[in-house]
Write an enzyme that holds these catalytic residues in place. Structure first.
Site, PDB file in Angstrom:
ATOM      1  CD  GLU A 228      -2.895   1.051   2.078  1.00 27.40           C
ATOM      2  OE1 GLU A 228      -2.457   0.375   3.585  1.00 27.40           O
ATOM      3  OE2 GLU A 228      -4.364   1.639   2.093  1.00 27.40           O
TER       4      GLU A 228
ATOM      5  CG  HIS B 289      -7.846  -1.263   8.068  1.00 30.50           C
ATOM      6  ND1 HIS B 289      -8.590  -0.602   7.261  1.00 30.50           N
ATOM      7  CD2 HIS B 289      -6.628  -0.892   8.433  1.00 30.50           C
ATOM      8  CE1 HIS B 289      -8.075   0.913   6.980  1.00 30.50           C
ATOM      9  NE2 HIS B 289      -6.252   0.652   7.757  1.00 30.50           N
TER      10      HIS B 289
ATOM     11  CD  GLU C  95      -5.710   3.681   6.608  1.00 28.85           C
ATOM     12  OE1 GLU C  95      -5.585   3.150   7.812  1.00 28.85           O
ATOM     13  OE2 GLU C  95      -5.268   2.952   5.730  1.00 28.85           O
TER      14      GLU C  95
ATOM     15  N   GLY D 250       3.587   0.934  10.626  1.00 24.95           N
ATOM     16  CA  GLY D 250       3.101   1.083  12.158  1.00 24.95           C
ATOM     17  C   GLY D 250       3.019  -0.570  11.490  1.00 24.95           C
ATOM     18  CB  ALA D 251       0.232  -2.089  11.985  1.00 29.80           C
ATOM     19  CG  MET D 252       0.352  -3.471   5.251  1.00 32.87           C
ATOM     20  SD  MET D 252      -1.387  -1.802   4.417  1.00 32.87           S
ATOM     21  CE  MET D 252      -2.384  -2.249   3.211  1.00 32.87           C
ATOM     22  CD  GLU D 253      -5.124  -1.931   5.504  1.00 35.36           C
ATOM     23  OE1 GLU D 253      -3.668  -1.369   6.077  1.00 35.36           O
ATOM     24  OE2 GLU D 253      -5.421  -1.204   4.353  1.00 35.36           O
ATOM     25  CG  ASN D 254      -0.558  -7.282   3.751  1.00 35.91           C
ATOM     26  OD1 ASN D 254      -0.534  -6.163   3.424  1.00 35.91           O
ATOM     27  ND2 ASN D 254       0.704  -7.168   5.012  1.00 35.91           N
TER      28      ASN D 254
ATOM     29  CD  GLU E 245      -3.397  -2.119  10.900  1.00 35.17           C
ATOM     30  OE1 GLU E 245      -3.789  -2.357   9.676  1.00 35.17           O
ATOM     31  OE2 GLU E 245      -2.474  -0.692  10.784  1.00 35.17           O
TER      32      GLU E 245
HETATM   33  N1  BES Z   1      -3.010   1.176   5.596  1.00 34.64           N
HETATM   34  C1  BES Z   1      -1.951   1.497   6.958  1.00 34.64           C
HETATM   35  C2  BES Z   1      -0.811   1.506   7.005  1.00 34.64           C
HETATM   36  C3  BES Z   1      -0.131   2.244   5.412  1.00 34.64           C
HETATM   37  C4  BES Z   1       0.628   3.445   6.140  1.00 34.64           C
HETATM   38  C5  BES Z   1      -0.065   2.272   4.652  1.00 34.64           C
HETATM   39  C6  BES Z   1       1.355   4.773   5.167  1.00 34.64           C
HETATM   40  C7  BES Z   1       1.129   3.109   3.262  1.00 34.64           C
HETATM   41  C8  BES Z   1       1.026   3.875   3.968  1.00 34.64           C
HETATM   42  C9  BES Z   1      -2.691   0.983   8.043  1.00 34.64           C
HETATM   43  O1  BES Z   1      -3.545   0.230   8.256  1.00 34.64           O
HETATM   44  C10 BES Z   1      -2.874   2.069   9.004  1.00 34.64           C
HETATM   45  O2  BES Z   1      -3.279   3.123   8.789  1.00 34.64           O
HETATM   46  N2  BES Z   1      -1.207   1.884   9.826  1.00 34.64           N
HETATM   47  C11 BES Z   1      -0.583   3.236  11.101  1.00 34.64           C
HETATM   48  C12 BES Z   1      -1.356   1.988  12.453  1.00 34.64           C
HETATM   49  C13 BES Z   1      -2.466   3.110  12.867  1.00 34.64           C
HETATM   50  C14 BES Z   1      -3.161   2.230  14.210  1.00 34.64           C
HETATM   51  C15 BES Z   1      -2.872   4.482  12.721  1.00 34.64           C
HETATM   52  C16 BES Z   1       0.339   3.284  11.203  1.00 34.64           C
HETATM   53  O3  BES Z   1       1.298   2.894  10.165  1.00 34.64           O
HETATM   54  O4  BES Z   1       0.589   4.229  11.914  1.00 34.64           O
HETATM   55 ZN    ZN Z   2      -5.017   1.715   8.618  1.00 35.75          ZN
END
Ligand code: BES
Ligand code: ZN
Length: 937
Positions: free
Chosen positions: A178, A352, A371, A312-316, A349
């Site tokens: 992503e 998601h 998001e 921080g994390a990714m919702e695959n 996640e």
């Molecule tokens: N889909 C995002 C990961 C992401 C962030 C992909 C930026 C590409 C670019 C994921 O669901 C997400 O939002 N992660 C957050 C953590 C969340 C608890 C706010 C992150 O990575 O900060």
């Molecule tokens: Zn997210």
């Protein structure tokens, strides 16, 4: 002095808002920015959309094989893609970036296999496959053979390094797609609306474990000894959700929740740190399944901790990836704070998996659907499983934080035009996440929890395995209200207009009428005025003549929801059936509303659930201050934030804000205290050499009583949030407050801690290290560096590294700066360390000189999207000369993926300059008048 500047790294929402390095930095150690994809992007010429794929060719299934080569850091791949062509063509365009395609053919019913000529268009990240004859509408299979690199840029199919238990460097090969990096792993229709199934196979050295979205279907051995791992077909999903992880992975024990096996995966030796994450996920899944009323869309759920990870994390779907420091916790030394981070990020996640994976936004311009909802759902989920953390009350902090971005001229609407990958990346900001979540909360409070939930269920079930747009969510919620609330109309300005309104209460009269005006609020006092209007749901909280503290206590525990129903007259009034709370829709520039039983002043944003600020006449302001305890905790949080912003913008006297600091004396709620204590830094940048001692006395005098009450150690049965408060109080006293006693205690504990890490309560370790570094010298620096290198738990590693940014001696700061480019700090961490040095008052100028000098090197060395971090961190400068300096530097230096982040940072600096010009003298004067107990009365 912008609100965002006050939010310390200890506040959860900014952590969550932030934690990633792909999201730019704003609050300390955090990352959110407002991207002006906004005005500029909205006016971009349409031609730029030519990087979009035609809709006439759509994938239905990808059969993919990947064979990574650990020696050359490359991979080979094949793709057989089932496609449906709906309009005759001889050209198929799909996405590819940094790939070489060696073979491309299509199987046609008539001519059998037909080869394609492949033309790569690097700028568009596309491959054009041209065929000799026309392809009639119908179904085909595309066959491709390609190669790519296992890069070190944290995107696409990349390599992540770690040192194993024997001390040798090992690699794993992992994905992060992503928003638009699946095209770096395989030629693909890499847009969220091209949903398809995926059948993935990996051919790997036999020692590796392989994880992907679906369960393993079969494992075979090739003649050459390689292991072939084939996975089941995935559900229909978007390409940005594809995951493949190849490495020496160790599984925690698996647990089952509602029939779904959940497993946490780590590198060898870290399995024991997985327990908290596993148990928390097991609690979350049933809560969310119940809320959505739809089964979890996968067959299993793997949670994988990666040593190198940009976000921080990714919702695959079925295979959520995390930074190690967001998932792994040492049960002996782990902090309460990290437990909250883990729960929050897992809940986000996992939400998601439904909101994003099962139903996906049509295009990146609606990213907020993904998001914002995941952010709001995480709050609701965490509040259900851990009510003592008061996540719902803390959503006002999310609101306040979002407003910090959205009160800038350089903000953008939640929905913004996205033409290319860079625009898509800039969409991951505080407007998408925190503003989006805040307007969902506002809507939920307005329509009622049950109605909102029904709307969400209907939206998800009617678009399952498909895509949707904002309007379709509003339709579903409107239908759930029995068409009594015009949701589409109500939400339009909140989604499509930048900014938010300031509600000015011009008169509160004894005849229950309140006169008010709305106008877009800007933090910059020199911003032009705007004619924009919003539909504002307003619920008043009338204050009683006599104090009723018990009432405010109970209110502060929960966010009360008004079940609004439409009544026939007047059309804009919605009355709660249960609570007799009237919510009014205020849609005009000026008007008057009835406020109910108005004995005294009314607070015009019940429970702070409205995404607007309120400005009261001075007399009402004072009445509200006098009856502060009658406000719910949520209301106090919104009042503090509004007062702060209004003072910064010069609309109210700065003393209104400063006087609020004195509330620490009578306040009992740890959450409100936490927000007040954070504000104690506020006067500091306005001090001159002569007034710094008065500032220090001021902090000591007002915070020491709190510190004496809280101590260093947690007390049995204390409210959970006392832990955050204690840490914040100790940090303020041990750093800018220069409280000798606190500093001595910090050093004393530190010496014990470095011998025995269990001798200090985990929740105060960060505050202790911060105080020691802030006041420390070479010896402590050397010890912390050594401890950082030895740290086993990711949380410790991160904490020691972050502590280095608090040293102030220029020679030590130089060492930290050198470390940043030495290659010893992971690419995922280095930008935020530089960011912190740019943020902290005493190090920012030295860090800026370094940044300027090393700009080109940094752009090359840091992960591609992380320079926006560095630009974002520049928001903390506050002198006129700094503003000029930054402007002239950035006029000739582009920030990759960060133009809008930069625009916001520069505007923040400008706001601080205006604020200092207007108020610095008065702030100094006020501090000098309030540095003893006696004078403050
Ligand atoms: N889909 C995002 C990961 C992401 C962030 C992909 C930026 C590409 C670019 C994921 O669901 C997400 O939002 N992660 C957050 C953590 C969340 C608890 C706010 C992150 O990575 O900060
Ligand atoms: Zn997210």
């Amino acid at each position: 002095m912008n609100f965002r500047k006050i939010c310390s790294s200890l506040c959860l929402f900014s952590m969550l808002a932030s934690i990633t390095s792909s999201r730019p930095s704003s609050a300390k150690g955090s990352d959110t920015v407002a991207a002006a994809v906004s005005a500029s992007a909205n006016s971009k010429p349409v031609e730029q959309d030519s990087a979009r794929l035609p809709l006439s060719v759509r994938p239905t299934n990808y059969a993919l094989t990947f064979e990574p080569d650990a020696k050359s850091f490359t991979f080979k791949g094949t793709a057989n893609i089932n496609i449906t062509i709906s309009a005759q063509t001889s050209v198929i365009v799909l996405n590819a970036a940094d790939l070489t395609i060696s073979e491309a053919s299509i199987r046609t019913p008539k001519d059998g296999l037909q080869n394609a000529t492949v033309q790569l268009e690097a700028a568009k990240e596309q491959a054009r496959l041209s065929f000799k004859s026309q392809l009639a509408p119908g179904q085909y299979v595309l066959n491709l053979r390609f190669k790519g690199s296992l890069n070190d840029q944290l995107r696409g199919f990349y390599r992540s390094a770690y040192v194993d238990e024997k001390g040798s460097t090992k690699y794993m090969f992992v994905t992060q797609m992503e928003p638009t990096d699946a095209r770096r792993m395989f030629p693909s229709f890499d847009e969220p609306a091209f949903k398809s199934t995926f059948q993935i196979t990996a051919i790997v050295d036999p020692q590796y474990t392989v994880i992907s979205n679906a369960p393993v279907a079969k494992i075979e051995r090739q003649g050459n000894g390689k292991k072939v791992v084939a996975f089941d077909k995935t559900p229909v999903m978007s390409s940005y959700l594809v995951a493949l992880i190849v490495g020496d992975l160790k599984a925690s024990q698996s647990k089952t929740a509602n029939g779904i096996p959940i497993t946490v995966w780590t590198t060898p030796g870290k399995e024991s740190l997985a327990e908290c994450a596993l148990n928390t996920a097991v609690e979350i899944l049933p809560v969310q399944e119940k809320y959505f009323g739809i089964p979890y869309p996968g067959k299993k759920l793997d949670l994988i901790a990666l040593p190198d990870f940009g976000a921080g994390a990714m919702e695959n779907l079925g295979a959520i990836t995390f930074r190690e420091s967001r998932l792994l916790l040492d049960s002996k030394t782990g902090t309460n704070f990290l437990k909250r981070v883990i729960a929050g990020i897992e809940a986000h996640e996992m939400a998601h998996q439904w909101f994003g994976d099962l139903v996906t936004m049509q295009w990146w311009d609606d990213l907020w659907l993904n998001e914002a909802f995941a952010t709001w759902m995480a709050t609701k989920t965490v509040n259900t499983i851990r009510p003592e953390w008061r996540a719902l009350a803390r959503s006002v902090e999310t609101r306040n934080f979002a407003m910090g971005d959205d009160q800038l001229q350089s903000t953008r609407p939640i929905h913004a035009h996205v033409a290319n990958p860079s625009d898509a990346i800039e969409m991951f900001d505080g407007i998408t996440y925190e503003k989006g979540a805040s307007i969902l909360r506002m809507l939920e409070v307005f329509v009622g929890e049950e109605t909102f939930q029904k709307g969400i269920h209907d939206y998800l079930s009617s678009h399952a395995f498909g895509n949707a747009k904002t309007e379709e969510l509003w339709d579903a919620i409107a239908t759930a209200t029995g068409s009594s609330v015009p949701v589409l109309e109500l939400m339009k300005p909140w989604v499509y207009q930048p900014g938010f309104p300031l509600l000015a209460i011009t008169q509160q009269s004894p005849d229950r009428e309140i006169k008010l005006e709305q106008k877009r609020f800007f933090a910059a006092s020199d911003a032009p005025s705007s004619k924009a209007l919003w539909q504002i749901p307003i619920t008043f909280h009338p204050l009683q003549s006599q104090l009723q503290p018990s009432q405010s206590q109970s209110q502060s525990q929960s966010q009360s929801q008004s079940q609004s129903q439409s009544v026939s007259t007047p059309a804009s009034t919605f009355t709660s059936a249960e609570q007799k709370v009237q919510t009014k829709l205020f849609t005009e520039a000026q008007g008057s509303l009835e406020a109910g039983d108005l004995k005294d002043a009314a607070f015009a944003n019940k429970d702070g659930s409205g995404f607007y600020r309120v400005m009261y006449a001075q007399q009402d302001f004072q009445t509200i201050c006098a009856k502060f305890a009658q406000l719910s905790a949520e209301e106090r949080l919104s009042f503090i934030s509004d007062t702060h912003a209004l003072a910064v913008s010069g609309k109210i006297p700065v003393e209104n804000l400063l006087n609020l600091l004195l509330k620490v004396k009578d306040e009992n709620d740890p959450l409100v205290l936490l927000n007040l204590v954070r504000l104690f830094y506020l006067p500091y940048p306005s001090m001159d050499a002569g007034s710094v001692p008065a500032y220090q006395r001021f902090v000591q005098v007002h915070l020491s009583p709190l510190k004496d009450r809280l101590g260093w150690d947690a007390k049995d049965g204390e409210p959970e949030l006392n832990k955050d408060l204690r840490s914040e109080v100790l940090t303020q006293l041990g750093t800018y407050g220069q409280d000798k006693k606190t500093i001595d205690e910090a050093f004393e504990k530190y010496h014990r801690y470095m011998q025995d890490s269990k001798s200090v309560s985990p929740d105060v370790v960060t505050a202790m290290l911060t105080a020691v570094a802030f006041n420390g010298s070479d010896a402590e620096y050397d010890e912390m560096i050594a401890a950082w290198k030895l740290a086993k738990a990711p949380e410790d590693e991160k904490r020691f590294l972050q502590s280095l940014t608090h040293f102030r001696k220029p020679e030590i700061v130089s060492k930290v700066l050198a470390l940043i480019v030495s290659g010893q700090i992971r690419g995922q961490d280095a930008p935020s360390i530089l960011g912190s040095l740019l943020e902290h008052f005493d190090t920012q100028h030295q860090a800026w000189e370094f940044t300027k000098t090393n700009w080109t090197k940094l752009v090359k060395q840091f992960p591609p999207t992380s320079m926006r971090h560095v630009a974002g961190a520049c928001m903390y400068f506050h002198r006129k000369s700094d503003e000029q300096e930054l402007k002239s530097f950035f006029a000739t230096h582009k920030v990759p993926f960060g133009e809008s982040t930069l625009a916001r940072a520069l505007e923040d600096v400008h706001i601080s300059v205006l604020y200092e010009e207007r108020y610095a003298n008065r702030v100094r004067q006020w501090v000098v008048n309030h540095d003893t107990f006696d004078l403050k009365q």
